[in-house]
Scaffold this active site. Structure first.
Site, PDB file in Angstrom:
ATOM      1  CG  ASP A 142      -1.966   1.097   1.194  1.00  9.96           C
ATOM      2  OD1 ASP A 142      -3.140   0.787   1.415  1.00  9.96           O
ATOM      3  OD2 ASP A 142      -1.610   2.264   0.932  1.00  9.96           O
ATOM      4  CG  ASP A 176      -2.813   3.364  -2.427  1.00  8.54           C
ATOM      5  OD1 ASP A 176      -3.876   2.733  -2.271  1.00  8.54           O
ATOM      6  OD2 ASP A 176      -2.183   3.885  -1.495  1.00  8.54           O
ATOM      7  CD  GLU A 177      -5.680  -1.109  -0.618  1.00 11.38           C
ATOM      8  OE1 GLU A 177      -5.301  -1.850   0.309  1.00 11.38           O
ATOM      9  OE2 GLU A 177      -6.655  -0.355  -0.533  1.00 11.38           O
TER      10      GLU A 177
HETATM   11  N1  DCP Z   1      -8.551   8.196  -1.682  1.00  9.39           N
HETATM   12  C1  DCP Z   1      -9.647   9.036  -1.949  1.00  9.39           C
HETATM   13  N2  DCP Z   1     -10.648   9.167  -1.017  1.00  9.39           N
HETATM   14  C2  DCP Z   1     -10.593   8.494   0.170  1.00  9.39           C
HETATM   15  C3  DCP Z   1      -9.502   7.641   0.443  1.00  9.39           C
HETATM   16  C4  DCP Z   1      -8.491   7.526  -0.518  1.00  9.39           C
HETATM   17  O1  DCP Z   1      -9.698   9.628  -3.022  1.00  9.39           O
HETATM   18  N3  DCP Z   1     -11.575   8.639   1.079  1.00  9.39           N
HETATM   19  C5  DCP Z   1      -7.472   8.112  -2.686  1.00  9.39           C
HETATM   20  C6  DCP Z   1      -6.362   9.061  -2.330  1.00  9.39           C
HETATM   21  C7  DCP Z   1      -5.287   8.200  -1.771  1.00  9.39           C
HETATM   22  C8  DCP Z   1      -5.500   6.882  -2.468  1.00  9.39           C
HETATM   23  O2  DCP Z   1      -6.899   6.810  -2.723  1.00  9.39           O
HETATM   24  O3  DCP Z   1      -4.002   8.752  -2.008  1.00  9.39           O
HETATM   25  C9  DCP Z   1      -5.046   5.685  -1.658  1.00  9.39           C
HETATM   26  O4  DCP Z   1      -5.808   5.568  -0.480  1.00  9.39           O
HETATM   27  P1  DCP Z   1      -5.186   5.124   0.888  1.00  9.39           P
HETATM   28  O5  DCP Z   1      -6.309   4.841   1.806  1.00  9.39           O
HETATM   29  O6  DCP Z   1      -4.163   4.049   0.676  1.00  9.39           O
HETATM   30  O7  DCP Z   1      -4.465   6.452   1.434  1.00  9.39           O
HETATM   31  P2  DCP Z   1      -3.062   7.045   1.114  1.00  9.39           P
HETATM   32  O8  DCP Z   1      -2.270   6.188   0.190  1.00  9.39           O
HETATM   33  O9  DCP Z   1      -3.243   8.454   0.658  1.00  9.39           O
HETATM   34  O10 DCP Z   1      -2.380   7.119   2.520  1.00  9.39           O
HETATM   35  P3  DCP Z   1      -1.793   5.921   3.401  1.00  9.39           P
HETATM   36  O11 DCP Z   1      -0.330   6.238   3.569  1.00  9.39           O
HETATM   37  O12 DCP Z   1      -2.524   5.986   4.684  1.00  9.39           O
HETATM   38  O13 DCP Z   1      -2.022   4.645   2.651  1.00  9.39           O
HETATM   39 MG    MG Z   2      -2.102   4.158   0.555  1.00  6.56          MG
END
Ligand code: DCP
Ligand code: MG
Length: 389
Positions: free
Chosen positions: A8, A102-103
């Site tokens: 992730d 992203d995962e």
């Molecule tokens: N995303 C979004 N709306 C949300 C959650 C996520 O648009 N409510 C998008 C933006 C994030 C991406 O999906 O960058 C990946 O989600 P993640 O939950 O993996 O969050 P991040 O990668 O941003 O942060 P983390 O380091 O916690 O994984």
């Molecule tokens: Mg993420």
């Protein structure tokens, strides 16, 4: 014994922005809808220190972090980076199941001979991602999907956590019930009412006790709390996308007509997805104007879908982003980013189940009597008949 890796990316959208614009590095960057009613998609870890997080109203984020840098974001770009990421993961295992942009899960059982240890393989994946994408990933490795996903989150950002069979209990028992798949704030507060706050509490509680607030979910949660999860990694299939488009006999421009065509296309694409047993995460709308100029707009959904109404709603939203009154000669809808599973969540609500049954019935009728037999109300008053061949 099986071994699963969950990868992730850290603060994915925000990290891409910081990578592409060095002036943003080390700064609180918030990506999301910057309009009046916008919502935060993600925040860089610098911004998270101010309490900013995903799904928060942008207005709240501005209050919490007044000196933040707010960016609208470029979804198509994030999708392209995601495709590069999945490509890299595919070079480590043929069994890669993307969950969102992203995962992904990787089945790495039996890959031990290429790597000295799971740690070493985890480090190799992180290194490749950093070298090729200049982005940081967190990795979890464990005997099953639930534990691998939990592990990747334990030491974010830049985490690498291995949960071994023999350590499962000691690692997961002290954690909050919210770490169990399917347990959100609501269920967690119901469980708290029974005095159950940790995964260990769930493991120790009699299943009948849990069933009082959880119903049938109790059995699945109990398994998870014991560290058991039998779901397999389901790699994406060869079919990369499913799309339909239509060139009209005469150009259309009225909103009503456009929406009817979008519904018709959504039903075709949805039907094809359901026949193949596939769910799509990305929906793309193609519009060709009378002048032959063509625009496409894409969006990636939070949950993969195979349902006409979700495709239709999404296509209408995408159409809303196409700013032109020019008459239209062609519309097309493509579903991509296909998976065989609907979503990460283990649990379906009653309404989800009803929806599935309804779609099965409708699809069966269409298969028997032709696609004109049954259709959404919006289509009933159309002037001309279209038939699938
Ligand atoms: N995303 C979004 N709306 C949300 C959650 C996520 O648009 N409510 C998008 C933006 C994030 C991406 O999906 O960058 C990946 O989600 P993640 O939950 O993996 O969050 P991040 O990668 O941003 O942060 P983390 O380091 O916690 O994984
Ligand atoms: Mg993420």
């Amino acid at each position: 014994m099986g071994l699963i890796m969950h990868v992730d990316m850290d603060a994915f959208y925000a990290s891409i922005e910081q990578r592409d614009d060095s002036s943003l590095r080390g700064k609180p960057v918030i990506v999301g809808g910057t309009g009046a009613r916008g919502v935060v998609a993600t925040a860089s870890y610098e911004a998270r220190r101010y309490g900013v997080g995903s799904a928060m109203a942008m207005s709240k984020a501005r209050q919490l972090c007044p000196n933040g840098i707010f960016i609208d974001g470029n979804h198509a770009h994030y999708e392209a980076v995601s495709a590069q990421l999945m490509e890299i993961l595919g070079s480590f295992s043929p069994m890669v199941e993307p969950l969102s942009l992203d995962e992904a899960f990787l089945d790495i059982s039996g890959l031990s001979r290429h790597h000295a240890s799971p740690e070493e393989m985890g480090r190799a994946v992180k290194r490749r991602i950093f070298e090729e994408l200049e982005l940081v990933a967190s990795v979890g490795i464990a005997p099953n999907k639930f534990l691998a996903k939990l592990a990747s989150d334990l030491e974010k950002p830049d985490g690498l956590v291995i949960i071994r069979e023999e350590n499962v209990r000691e690692v997961i028992r002290p954690l909050s019930v919210k770490r169990l798949w399917g347990v959100g704030k609501f269920t967690a507060s119901q469980l708290a009412g029974l005095g159950i706050t940790t995964i260990g509490d769930v493991a120790d509680a009699p299943v009948e006790h849990l069933a009082k607030v959880l119903g049938k979910q109790a059995y699945t949660l109990k398994e998870l709390a014991d560290g058991i999860d039998k779901r397999k990694v389901e790699p994406v299939r060869k079919v990369q996308s499913v799309g339909n488009e239509e060139t009209f006999a005469t150009d259309i421009w009225q909103r009503d007509d456009i929406e009817k065509e979008l519904l018709r296309l959504s039903e075709k694409v949805g039907g094809r997805l359901r026949r193949k047993g596939l769910f799509a995460l990305t929906v793309t709308l193609k519009v060709r104007f009378a002048s032959f100029s063509t625009v496409t707009r894409s969006v990636t959904l939070k949950e993969a879908t195979q349902y006409d109404e979700v495709l239709y709603r999404t296509a209408c939203e995408l159409y809303g982003k196409v700013c032109s009154d020019e008459p239209i000669r062609l519309l097309g809808i493509t579903a991509s980013h296909l998976t065989e599973t609907e979503e990460v969540s283990l649990f379906e609500s009653e309404s989800d189940k009803k929806k599935k049954t309804l779609y099965r019935t409708v699809d069966a009728l269409k298969a028997r009597f032709g696609s004109a037999i049954i259709t959404k109300a919006n289509l009933i008053d159309t002037k001309e008949e279209h038939h699938d061949k």
